[in-house]
Design a protein around this motif. Structure first.
Motif, PDB file in Angstrom:
ATOM      1  N   GLU A  18      16.505   1.181   2.371  1.00 29.21           N
ATOM      2  CA  GLU A  18      16.288   1.221   0.920  1.00 29.21           C
ATOM      3  C   GLU A  18      14.836   0.889   0.577  1.00 29.21           C
ATOM      4  OE1 GLU A  18      19.580  -1.209  -0.210  1.00 29.21           O
ATOM      5  OE2 GLU A  18      20.944   0.521  -0.306  1.00 29.21           O
ATOM      6  N   ASP A  19      14.286  -0.102   1.294  1.00 23.48           N
ATOM      7  CA  ASP A  19      12.856  -0.413   1.094  1.00 23.48           C
ATOM      8  C   ASP A  19      11.994   0.794   1.455  1.00 23.48           C
ATOM      9  OD1 ASP A  19      13.562  -2.931   0.404  1.00 23.48           O
ATOM     10  OD2 ASP A  19      12.886  -3.896   2.270  1.00 23.48           O
ATOM     11  N   GLY A  20      12.335   1.405   2.598  1.00 26.47           N
ATOM     12  CA  GLY A  20      11.564   2.573   3.065  1.00 26.47           C
ATOM     13  C   GLY A  20      11.627   3.694   2.045  1.00 26.47           C
ATOM     14  N   ALA A  21      12.835   3.945   1.530  1.00 23.40           N
ATOM     15  CA  ALA A  21      12.995   5.034   0.550  1.00 23.40           C
ATOM     16  C   ALA A  21      12.135   4.765  -0.679  1.00 23.40           C
ATOM     17  CB  ALA A  21      14.459   5.172   0.157  1.00 23.40           C
ATOM     18  N   ALA A  22      12.154   3.512  -1.159  1.00 20.89           N
ATOM     19  CA  ALA A  22      11.375   3.182  -2.366  1.00 20.89           C
ATOM     20  C   ALA A  22       9.875   3.399  -2.091  1.00 20.89           C
ATOM     21  CB  ALA A  22      11.650   1.733  -2.772  1.00 20.89           C
ATOM     22  N   ARG A  23       9.445   2.978  -0.896  1.00 19.37           N
ATOM     23  CA  ARG A  23       8.024   3.126  -0.565  1.00 19.37           C
ATOM     24  C   ARG A  23       7.642   4.608  -0.502  1.00 19.37           C
ATOM     25  NH1 ARG A  23       7.841   1.675   4.519  1.00 19.37           N
ATOM     26  NH2 ARG A  23       8.176  -0.475   3.932  1.00 19.37           N
ATOM     27  N   TYR A  24       8.463   5.424   0.201  1.00 19.38           N
ATOM     28  CA  TYR A  24       8.116   6.848   0.346  1.00 19.38           C
ATOM     29  C   TYR A  24       8.198   7.563  -1.000  1.00 19.38           C
ATOM     30  CZ  TYR A  24       8.719   5.921   5.347  1.00 19.38           C
ATOM     31  OH  TYR A  24       8.625   5.423   6.609  1.00 19.38           O
ATOM     32  N   GLU A  25       9.133   7.155  -1.836  1.00 15.56           N
ATOM     33  CA  GLU A  25       9.207   7.776  -3.166  1.00 15.56           C
ATOM     34  C   GLU A  25       7.935   7.475  -3.958  1.00 15.56           C
ATOM     35  OE1 GLU A  25      12.904   6.101  -4.433  1.00 15.56           O
ATOM     36  OE2 GLU A  25      14.070   7.697  -3.465  1.00 15.56           O
ATOM     37  N   ARG A  26       7.450   6.230  -3.827  1.00 16.07           N
ATOM     38  CA  ARG A  26       6.202   5.836  -4.506  1.00 16.07           C
ATOM     39  C   ARG A  26       5.038   6.679  -3.972  1.00 16.07           C
ATOM     40  NH1 ARG A  26       7.036   0.587  -3.458  1.00 16.07           N
ATOM     41  NH2 ARG A  26       5.480   0.430  -1.810  1.00 16.07           N
ATOM     42  N   TRP A  27       4.964   6.829  -2.676  1.00 17.27           N
ATOM     43  CA  TRP A  27       3.883   7.623  -2.084  1.00 17.27           C
ATOM     44  C   TRP A  27       3.934   9.071  -2.586  1.00 17.27           C
ATOM     45  CZ3 TRP A  27       3.291   6.416   3.888  1.00 17.27           C
ATOM     46  CH2 TRP A  27       3.071   5.041   4.056  1.00 17.27           C
ATOM     47  N   ALA A  28       5.179   9.630  -2.569  1.00 17.15           N
ATOM     48  CA  ALA A  28       5.327  11.032  -2.976  1.00 17.15           C
ATOM     49  C   ALA A  28       4.955  11.198  -4.447  1.00 17.15           C
ATOM     50  CB  ALA A  28       6.764  11.495  -2.729  1.00 17.15           C
ATOM     51  N   ALA A  29       5.326  10.191  -5.272  1.00 18.21           N
ATOM     52  CA  ALA A  29       5.068  10.312  -6.712  1.00 18.21           C
ATOM     53  C   ALA A  29       3.580  10.133  -7.031  1.00 18.21           C
ATOM     54  CB  ALA A  29       5.899   9.275  -7.469  1.00 18.21           C
ATOM     55  N   THR A  30       2.936   9.158  -6.356  1.00 18.41           N
ATOM     56  CA  THR A  30       1.553   8.843  -6.726  1.00 18.41           C
ATOM     57  C   THR A  30       0.532   9.598  -5.878  1.00 18.41           C
ATOM     58  OG1 THR A  30       1.416   7.024  -5.141  1.00 18.41           O
ATOM     59  CG2 THR A  30       2.221   6.489  -7.360  1.00 18.41           C
ATOM     60  N   GLY A  31       0.955  10.080  -4.697  1.00 19.36           N
ATOM     61  CA  GLY A  31       0.004  10.728  -3.786  1.00 19.36           C
ATOM     62  C   GLY A  31      -0.897   9.725  -3.093  1.00 19.36           C
ATOM     63  N   LYS A  32      -0.514   8.440  -3.130  1.00 14.64           N
ATOM     64  CA  LYS A  32      -1.330   7.401  -2.478  1.00 14.64           C
ATOM     65  C   LYS A  32      -0.436   6.502  -1.632  1.00 14.64           C
ATOM     66  CE  LYS A  32      -4.710   7.152  -6.168  1.00 14.64           C
ATOM     67  NZ  LYS A  32      -4.998   6.497  -7.430  1.00 14.64           N
ATOM     68  N   ASP A  33      -0.998   5.952  -0.546  1.00 13.78           N
ATOM     69  CA  ASP A  33      -0.220   5.021   0.258  1.00 13.78           C
ATOM     70  C   ASP A  33      -0.351   3.606  -0.302  1.00 13.78           C
ATOM     71  OD1 ASP A  33      -2.593   3.913   1.158  1.00 13.78           O
ATOM     72  OD2 ASP A  33      -2.496   4.808   3.149  1.00 13.78           O
ATOM     73  N   ASP A  34       0.214   2.625   0.440  1.00 12.23           N
ATOM     74  CA  ASP A  34       0.248   1.261  -0.093  1.00 12.23           C
ATOM     75  C   ASP A  34      -1.143   0.655  -0.279  1.00 12.23           C
ATOM     76  OD1 ASP A  34       2.941   1.440  -0.184  1.00 12.23           O
ATOM     77  OD2 ASP A  34       3.332   0.207   1.601  1.00 12.23           O
ATOM     78  N   GLU A  35      -2.117   1.164   0.487  1.00 16.05           N
ATOM     79  CA  GLU A  35      -3.489   0.649   0.324  1.00 16.05           C
ATOM     80  C   GLU A  35      -4.260   1.431  -0.746  1.00 16.05           C
ATOM     81  OE1 GLU A  35      -2.812   0.955   4.153  1.00 16.05           O
ATOM     82  OE2 GLU A  35      -1.909  -0.968   3.586  1.00 16.05           O
ATOM     83  N   GLY A  36      -3.571   2.360  -1.378  1.00 10.95           N
ATOM     84  CA  GLY A  36      -4.242   3.163  -2.416  1.00 10.95           C
ATOM     85  C   GLY A  36      -5.018   4.340  -1.861  1.00 10.95           C
ATOM     86  N   LYS A  37      -4.867   4.578  -0.552  1.00 10.55           N
ATOM     87  CA  LYS A  37      -5.576   5.732   0.037  1.00 10.55           C
ATOM     88  C   LYS A  37      -4.830   7.014  -0.304  1.00 10.55           C
ATOM     89  CE  LYS A  37      -7.311   3.446   4.179  1.00 10.55           C
ATOM     90  NZ  LYS A  37      -6.509   2.972   5.289  1.00 10.55           N
ATOM     91  N   PRO A  38      -5.591   8.058  -0.690  1.00  8.78           N
ATOM     92  CA  PRO A  38      -4.912   9.323  -1.035  1.00  8.78           C
ATOM     93  C   PRO A  38      -4.248   9.959   0.193  1.00  8.78           C
ATOM     94  CG  PRO A  38      -7.320   9.519  -1.232  1.00  8.78           C
ATOM     95  CD  PRO A  38      -7.046   8.105  -0.846  1.00  8.78           C
ATOM     96  N   LEU A  39      -3.079  10.550  -0.021  1.00  6.62           N
ATOM     97  CA  LEU A  39      -2.360  11.242   1.059  1.00  6.62           C
ATOM     98  C   LEU A  39      -2.681  12.731   0.973  1.00  6.62           C
ATOM     99  CD1 LEU A  39       1.120   9.616   0.353  1.00  6.62           C
ATOM    100  CD2 LEU A  39      -0.435   8.976   2.201  1.00  6.62           C
ATOM    101  N   ASP A  40      -2.857  13.368   2.131  1.00  9.00           N
ATOM    102  CA  ASP A  40      -3.044  14.824   2.062  1.00  9.00           C
ATOM    103  C   ASP A  40      -1.674  15.462   1.734  1.00  9.00           C
ATOM    104  OD1 ASP A  40      -1.568  15.131   4.416  1.00  9.00           O
ATOM    105  OD2 ASP A  40      -3.355  14.995   5.672  1.00  9.00           O
TER     106      ASP A  40
END
Ligand SMILES: [Zn+2]
Length: 365
Positions: free
Chosen positions: A147-169
């Motif tokens: 559940e934690d993983g899902a929340a994190r990946y959903e955040r990444w997919a929504a914002t286009g950034k990882d937890d450090e704020g780095k943009p994802l390709d």
């Protein structure tokens, strides 16, 4: 990294590139059902380095009943496998062998009990104990991590950034969405599982005589886990090996590497022409098995020598990269290279180093 097959998959899947997009719920995956001999069939997942790793199965159709080896990660997988079995025969499943405790080999047990209430589940006595400790005892934590993983990946997919704020390709952003969907699908299935543990255990060997079929369930020594068993059909010359033997890259999580070499030697010595691995393609010669044996020997030799010279774990990790072996197992496939590192090198170097230093064995979860 937790010493647990299922939980490791969550981190390891991140490393596996280029997986197909997944719909909501668990992904549909391609498989084959192969006839190996009269009444003997292998259920083989075609893409073993998939997002959610699933075990192969063996169906042994006897005069009056059926024996099944391994049942998949979750009930929905077990249902896919059992539906294929029902296409082959209307005889009831009387026995299921769970080759070892990792979740992907017994998570579908309840489906077989629903469909065939008289079924008995067979495993090595240590496997039964480890299923209680490593699977049932750790499930709540595993679901929370999904559940934690899902929340994190959903955040990444929504914002286009990882937890450090780095943009994802684009590729990683899409991948984050896929992993979120996988974790969201898996968590409720795991939460709804009805625990169905082995109810018939043994120590070294159990031989079933079903009509004119002989089925040997053999514990050949420590290996991938402490309770791996092999199902051997001497007349048909077929053996299902569980995860003692996995293709295209071995799993080495929580294993007993030095003993595993001699245990694999005993698998090699079985008079079997066909080996059905716990994951990956059916093998009709010993080339791959001997490659796994040689990898384990290299691991043990290199780690022992590092430990004997006083190397710390970090120094040992830098020394023992098994890079030549990675090339042999993974070719130039980046997803397989990452799988080799995640499923074998990372867990095996650490645990072999601890074993070389004589550290007490760690619990399974
Ligand atoms: Zn497995």
């Amino acid at each position: 990294m937790r010493n647990r097959h299922g939980a490791l998959l969550c981190s390891a899947v991140l490393a596996l590139a280029a997986a197909p997009a997944e719909p909501a719920g668990l992904p549909k995956k391609p498989y084959d059902v192969l006839k190996l001999a009269e009444g003997v069939y292998a259920f083989v997942w075609k893409d073993p380095a998939q997002n959610l790793i699933e075990s192969n199965a063996l169906f042994v159709v006897n005069d009056r009943d059926v024996l099944v080896v391994d049942t998949g990660m979750v009930p929905s997988t077990g249902r896919v496998m059992a539906a294929e079995l029902k296409k082959l025969t209307d005889r009831p499943v009387r026995y299921v062998v769970n080759t070892h405790w990792h979740d992907d080999h017994h998570g579908g047990n309840e489906v077989y009990r629903e469909l065939w209430p008289g079924v008995e589940f067979i495993a090595h006595r240590d496997t039964r104990e480890d299923i209680f400790g490593g699977t049932y005892g750790a499930r709540a934590k595993y679901i929370a991590s999904l559940e934690d993983g899902a929340a994190r990946y959903e955040r990444w997919a929504a914002t286009g950034k990882d937890d450090e704020g780095k943009p994802l390709d684009d590729g990683r952003r899409r991948r984050a969405g896929e992993l979120a969907a996988l974790d969201r699908g898996l968590a409720p299935e795991l939460a709804a599982i009805h625990n169905t543990p082995p109810d018939l255990t043994f120590d070294d060997r159990l031989i079933l005589h079903r009509g004119d079929r002989t089925i040997e369930v053999l514990w050949l020594g420590l290996g991938n886990t402490r309770g791996d068993v092999v199902v051997f059909l001497p007349r048909e010359r077929i053996a299902a090996t569980g995860d003692l033997f996995v293709q295209p890259v071995p799993f080495g999580i929580g294993s007993y590497y030095e003993d595993w070499i001699s245990t694999l030697g005993r698998v090699d010595a079985l008079e079997a022409d066909v080996l059905v691995p716990g994951h990956g393609a059916v093998q009709r010669d010993r080339a791959y098995l001997r490659q796994v044996e040689a990898l384990l020997s290299a691991l043990v030799t290199e780690v022992k020598s590092a430990a004997a010279s006083g190397a710390t774990l970090e120094e040992t990790r830098r020394k023992v990269t098994l890079a030549d072996w990675k090339a042999k197992f993974a070719g130039n496939d980046p997803a397989l290279e990452r799988a080799f590192d995640a499923f074998f090198v990372a867990p095996a170097v650490e645990r072999a180093w601890r074993q070389a230093r004589g550290e007490k064995d760690q619990p399974v979860s």
